[in-house]
Write a protein that holds these residues in place. Structure first.
Motif, PDB file in Angstrom:
ATOM      1  N   CYS A  22       0.911  -1.172  -0.111  1.00 13.69           N
ATOM      2  CA  CYS A  22      -0.159   0.027   0.018  1.00 13.69           C
ATOM      3  C   CYS A  22       0.918   1.301  -0.088  1.00 13.69           C
ATOM      4  CB  CYS A  22      -0.721   0.029   1.477  1.00 13.69           C
ATOM      5  SG  CYS A  22      -1.968   1.467   1.283  1.00 13.69           S
ATOM      6  N   ALA A  23       0.709   1.951  -1.094  1.00 14.06           N
ATOM      7  CA  ALA A  23       1.740   3.139  -1.164  1.00 14.06           C
ATOM      8  C   ALA A  23       0.857   4.481  -0.938  1.00 14.06           C
ATOM      9  CB  ALA A  23       2.255   3.141  -2.681  1.00 14.06           C
ATOM     10  N   ALA A  24       1.298   5.378  -0.116  1.00 19.60           N
ATOM     11  CA  ALA A  24       0.666   6.421   0.144  1.00 19.60           C
ATOM     12  C   ALA A  24       1.340   7.679  -0.579  1.00 19.60           C
ATOM     13  CB  ALA A  24       0.810   6.616   1.908  1.00 19.60           C
ATOM     14  N   SER A  25       0.557   8.696  -0.865  1.00 17.66           N
ATOM     15  CA  SER A  25       1.156   9.953  -1.358  1.00 17.66           C
ATOM     16  C   SER A  25       1.002  10.820  -0.149  1.00 17.66           C
ATOM     17  CB  SER A  25       0.104  10.470  -2.441  1.00 17.66           C
ATOM     18  OG  SER A  25      -1.173  10.661  -2.055  1.00 17.66           O
ATOM     19  N   GLY A  26       1.754  11.974  -0.554  1.00 20.47           N
ATOM     20  CA  GLY A  26       1.784  13.077   0.586  1.00 20.47           C
ATOM     21  C   GLY A  26       3.012  12.768   1.393  1.00 20.47           C
ATOM     22  N   SER A  27       2.886  13.664   2.675  1.00 19.87           N
ATOM     23  CA  SER A  27       4.031  13.573   3.419  1.00 19.87           C
ATOM     24  C   SER A  27       3.566  13.408   4.964  1.00 19.87           C
ATOM     25  CB  SER A  27       4.747  14.862   3.272  1.00 19.87           C
ATOM     26  OG  SER A  27       3.836  15.974   4.261  1.00 19.87           O
ATOM     27  N   ILE A  28       2.506  12.712   5.052  1.00 11.17           N
ATOM     28  CA  ILE A  28       2.182  12.625   6.507  1.00 11.17           C
ATOM     29  C   ILE A  28       2.481  11.025   6.921  1.00 11.17           C
ATOM     30  CG2 ILE A  28       0.424  14.424   6.682  1.00 11.17           C
ATOM     31  CD1 ILE A  28      -1.492  12.390   6.396  1.00 11.17           C
ATOM     32  N   PHE A  29       2.994  10.170   5.832  1.00 11.28           N
ATOM     33  CA  PHE A  29       2.856   8.630   6.258  1.00 11.28           C
ATOM     34  C   PHE A  29       3.646   8.276   7.403  1.00 11.28           C
ATOM     35  CE2 PHE A  29       2.732   4.336   4.696  1.00 11.28           C
ATOM     36  CZ  PHE A  29       4.092   3.806   5.478  1.00 11.28           C
ATOM     37  N   SER A  30       4.852   9.026   7.430  1.00 13.19           N
ATOM     38  CA  SER A  30       5.812   8.334   8.792  1.00 13.19           C
ATOM     39  C   SER A  30       5.336   8.758  10.029  1.00 13.19           C
ATOM     40  CB  SER A  30       6.988   9.069   8.372  1.00 13.19           C
ATOM     41  OG  SER A  30       7.246  10.539   8.432  1.00 13.19           O
ATOM     42  N   ARG A  31       4.571   9.802  10.159  1.00  6.33           N
ATOM     43  CA  ARG A  31       4.278   9.986  11.633  1.00  6.33           C
ATOM     44  C   ARG A  31       2.772   9.647  11.955  1.00  6.33           C
ATOM     45  NH1 ARG A  31       4.552  14.855   8.808  1.00  6.33           N
ATOM     46  NH2 ARG A  31       2.380  16.174   8.418  1.00  6.33           N
TER      47      ARG A  31
END
Length: 117
Positions: A22-31
């Motif tokens: 599951c690949a996520a766009s954007g910049s909030i994935f890691s947190r």
């Protein structure tokens, strides 16, 4: 806006293995936390596994010892390695990006997993 795209589903024989991504766009994935859910025909969606932003994992009793959830923050991707698959694992699998506070909650479109001989 975050988009989640699942892949890796398919048809597999009982006892076989699959790896979902599951690949996520954007910049909030890691947190944020990630989860995998599934929904079989005529049944409610159920939690399969989750992994927190710090890497803590939880599994449904039905998949413990057979499924492994992991994440790669550099690739904004969460994985579900499924082994020793059973016919009762057949379902549409969804990934979920969420926060414990409830202010973040995104879903993917789902990927079909069919376990059959």
């Amino acid at each position: 806006q975050v988009q989640l795209v699942e892949s890796g589903g398919g048809l597999v024989q009982p006892g076989g293995s699959l790896r979902l991504s599951c690949a996520a766009s954007g910049s909030i994935f890691s947190r944020n936390n990630m989860g995998w859910y599934r929904q079989a025909p005529g049944k409610q969606r159920e939690s399969v596994a989750s992994i927190s932003s710090s890497g803590n994992t939880n599994y449904a009793d039905s998949v413990k010892g057979r499924f492994t959830i992991s994440r790669d923050n550099a690739k904004n991707t969460v994985y579900l390695q499924m082994s020793s698959l059973k016919p009762e694992d057949t379902a549409v699998y969804y990934c979920n990006l969420f926060s414990f506070r409830g202010n973040v909650n995104y879903w993917g479109q789902g990927t079909q997993v069919t376990v059959s001989s």
